[in-house]
Design a protein around this motif. Sequence first.
Motif, short mmCIF file in Angstrom:
data_model
loop_
_atom_site.label_atom_id
_atom_site.label_comp_id
_atom_site.label_asym_id
_atom_site.label_seq_id
_atom_site.Cartn_x
_atom_site.Cartn_y
_atom_site.Cartn_z
N UNK A 161 0.84 -1.20 0.00
CA UNK A 161 0.00 0.00 0.00
C UNK A 161 0.87 1.25 0.00
N UNK A 162 0.43 2.19 -0.79
CA UNK A 162 1.21 3.42 -0.86
C UNK A 162 0.33 4.59 -0.50
N UNK A 163 0.40 4.95 0.77
CA UNK A 163 -0.43 6.06 1.24
C UNK A 163 0.44 7.26 1.53
N UNK A 164 -0.18 8.40 1.41
CA UNK A 164 0.57 9.61 1.70
C UNK A 164 0.76 9.77 3.20
N UNK A 165 1.68 10.61 3.53
CA UNK A 165 1.98 10.83 4.93
C UNK A 165 0.74 11.30 5.69
N UNK A 166 -0.01 12.22 5.09
CA UNK A 166 -1.20 12.77 5.75
C UNK A 166 -2.26 11.70 5.96
N UNK A 167 -2.40 10.82 4.94
CA UNK A 167 -3.39 9.75 5.03
C UNK A 167 -3.08 8.83 6.20
N UNK A 168 -1.77 8.48 6.32
CA UNK A 168 -1.37 7.56 7.40
C UNK A 168 -1.61 8.20 8.76
N UNK A 169 -1.29 9.48 8.84
CA UNK A 169 -1.50 10.19 10.11
C UNK A 169 -2.98 10.19 10.46
N UNK A 170 -3.82 10.41 9.46
CA UNK A 170 -5.27 10.44 9.69
C UNK A 170 -5.77 9.09 10.19
N UNK A 171 -5.27 8.02 9.54
CA UNK A 171 -5.69 6.66 9.95
C UNK A 171 -5.30 6.41 11.40
N UNK A 172 -4.07 6.80 11.74
CA UNK A 172 -3.60 6.60 13.13
C UNK A 172 -4.51 7.36 14.09
N UNK A 173 -4.79 8.62 13.76
CA UNK A 173 -5.62 9.45 14.66
C UNK A 173 -7.03 8.88 14.79
N UNK A 174 -7.60 8.44 13.67
CA UNK A 174 -8.95 7.88 13.71
C UNK A 174 -8.99 6.61 14.56
N UNK A 175 -7.96 5.76 14.35
CA UNK A 175 -7.97 4.52 15.14
C UNK A 175 -7.85 4.83 16.63
N UNK A 176 -7.01 5.82 16.98
CA UNK A 176 -6.90 6.21 18.40
C UNK A 176 -8.26 6.68 18.91
N UNK A 177 -8.91 7.51 18.08
CA UNK A 177 -10.22 8.04 18.48
C UNK A 177 -11.24 6.94 18.67
N UNK A 178 -11.28 5.99 17.73
CA UNK A 178 -12.25 4.89 17.82
C UNK A 178 -11.98 4.06 19.06
N UNK A 179 -10.70 3.74 19.30
CA UNK A 179 -10.35 2.91 20.46
C UNK A 179 -10.72 3.61 21.76
N UNK A 180 -10.34 4.89 21.83
CA UNK A 180 -10.61 5.63 23.07
C UNK A 180 -12.11 5.76 23.29
N UNK A 181 -12.82 6.11 22.20
CA UNK A 181 -14.28 6.24 22.31
C UNK A 181 -14.94 4.94 22.71
N UNK A 182 -14.49 3.86 22.03
CA UNK A 182 -15.03 2.53 22.37
C UNK A 182 -14.76 2.18 23.82
N UNK A 183 -13.53 2.48 24.24
CA UNK A 183 -13.17 2.22 25.65
C UNK A 183 -14.08 2.96 26.60
N UNK A 184 -14.33 4.23 26.29
CA UNK A 184 -15.19 5.04 27.17
C UNK A 184 -16.61 4.48 27.22
N UNK A 185 -17.10 4.05 26.04
CA UNK A 185 -18.46 3.48 26.00
C UNK A 185 -18.53 2.21 26.83
N UNK A 186 -17.51 1.35 26.63
CA UNK A 186 -17.48 0.09 27.39
C UNK A 186 -17.42 0.38 28.90
#
Lengths: 266, 178
Positions: free
Chosen positions: B1-26
């Motif tokens: 996969x060849x993603x741009x730097x910004x795309x990778x950063x976005x994916x990392x941030x989104x995954x952190x957000x999803x994990x943290x949000x999911x954790x809070x909900x749980x």
Amino acid sequence: MKIINPSPKMNRRSFVKKVLNGTIAGSLYLVWPMGSESLEIPEQIPGIRGREYDIHNQEFAFIVDITRCIGCGSCCVADKREYNVPDGNFRTWVERYVKGFSDEVYVDCPNGGLDGYQHPRKDITEKVRDTFFVPKLCNMCREAPCVQVCPVGATFKSPDGFVLVDEKRCVGCAYCIQACPYSARFLHPVKKVAQKCTWCYHRIRKGLLPACVQVCPTGARKFGSMKDETSEVYKILKGPGVLTVLKKEMGTFPSLYYEGARREVI
Amino acid sequence: MDLSYRMRLLIVLISIGVLAGGGLVVKRLLIPDSFGVYGPYRADAIVEAALVPIRHGTNASCFKCHPYEANIHKNGRHHTISCEFCHGTYADHVKNGKKTGTLPVKKGKEITTLCLRCHNTEIKARKEKVIKTVAMPDHLKDQNVKITHNCNQCHHVHAPLKYIIRAKQITGLMEAGS
């Protein structure tokens, strides 16, 4: 530099706490009018019925007068019936202490005192100096070891001073059973949760005395509110009589006091 | 996969957000509603503890429907004894003002056993000022009655001295009204 809080008693945390307290107090207020039957029985602890139960402003004390206990086991029977305590487990029990002239102390408790003490002990060869009965129950420690050890917050000390067990939260790890220096707890064999004497919290909240106090024929067990200056326990605790607590050196600060307890009582 | 730097950063941030949000909900789902109101426990457990149904009434609850026994019991030496100790709990007898069960009445030797639970001198821990004790069968011999007698043949179980006092009054050993 000194930071001055403009309203030290009303920051956000305390505000939220207060609101929540109010909600809970309101729901607690709804508790007493339930059970129309119980209200037909005259009130035994004054100042509970017909007003809002202020959970933060309550203090109760239990006094056991060893010199008046005759070991009839009424309290044990009442306790078993009130809660349908499974056989072999006891929320309260009565021990018999026999002291010989050699200062040897013999303690026995056949069936927790449920059948009373019908016969003297036959297995003591030396001359007996003194015999007495010691009723035991939850000490309602102010610094309760069972509360400290509970890993899930199922055992707690309520704001009105009762150590209670949340049966829905208890996982039955039995840590508290080991922690209690008075062996007041047991694991319910069917429910698999820790149980213990609650000083009949449900009765107190309806203005009734605990079942064991209610049935005691000699008045060896006394219970009352410390906020009520006319109550018997208040007068005894205020008076000059010698009151002791069990295992004082453990630093548990029980609210269960013993009157006339010999040094041998542990 | 060849993603741009910004795309990778976005994916990392989104995954952190999803994990943290999911954790809070749980976390929210796992912690009970009233947890932490007074401390690290469920405050509703206090309400539940207060709502446990009571099974023992008081003597007053029994006296309401049994005035004859009440009159004897209240005026006798046994007035401090709870009805429910010998007869069973109120909850087994009455529910919502209706009789639901019959409570046992002790008979024969059961009564003697029950009396000796408290009144046995042999247990040396019962003080004179607290309770009057007797030694069996010495007491029966002293009173010149058959050794097979039950306690309730002389003593009314609710007011132990009722008949004794009456008998003394009749035989003139005691003045009436005293």
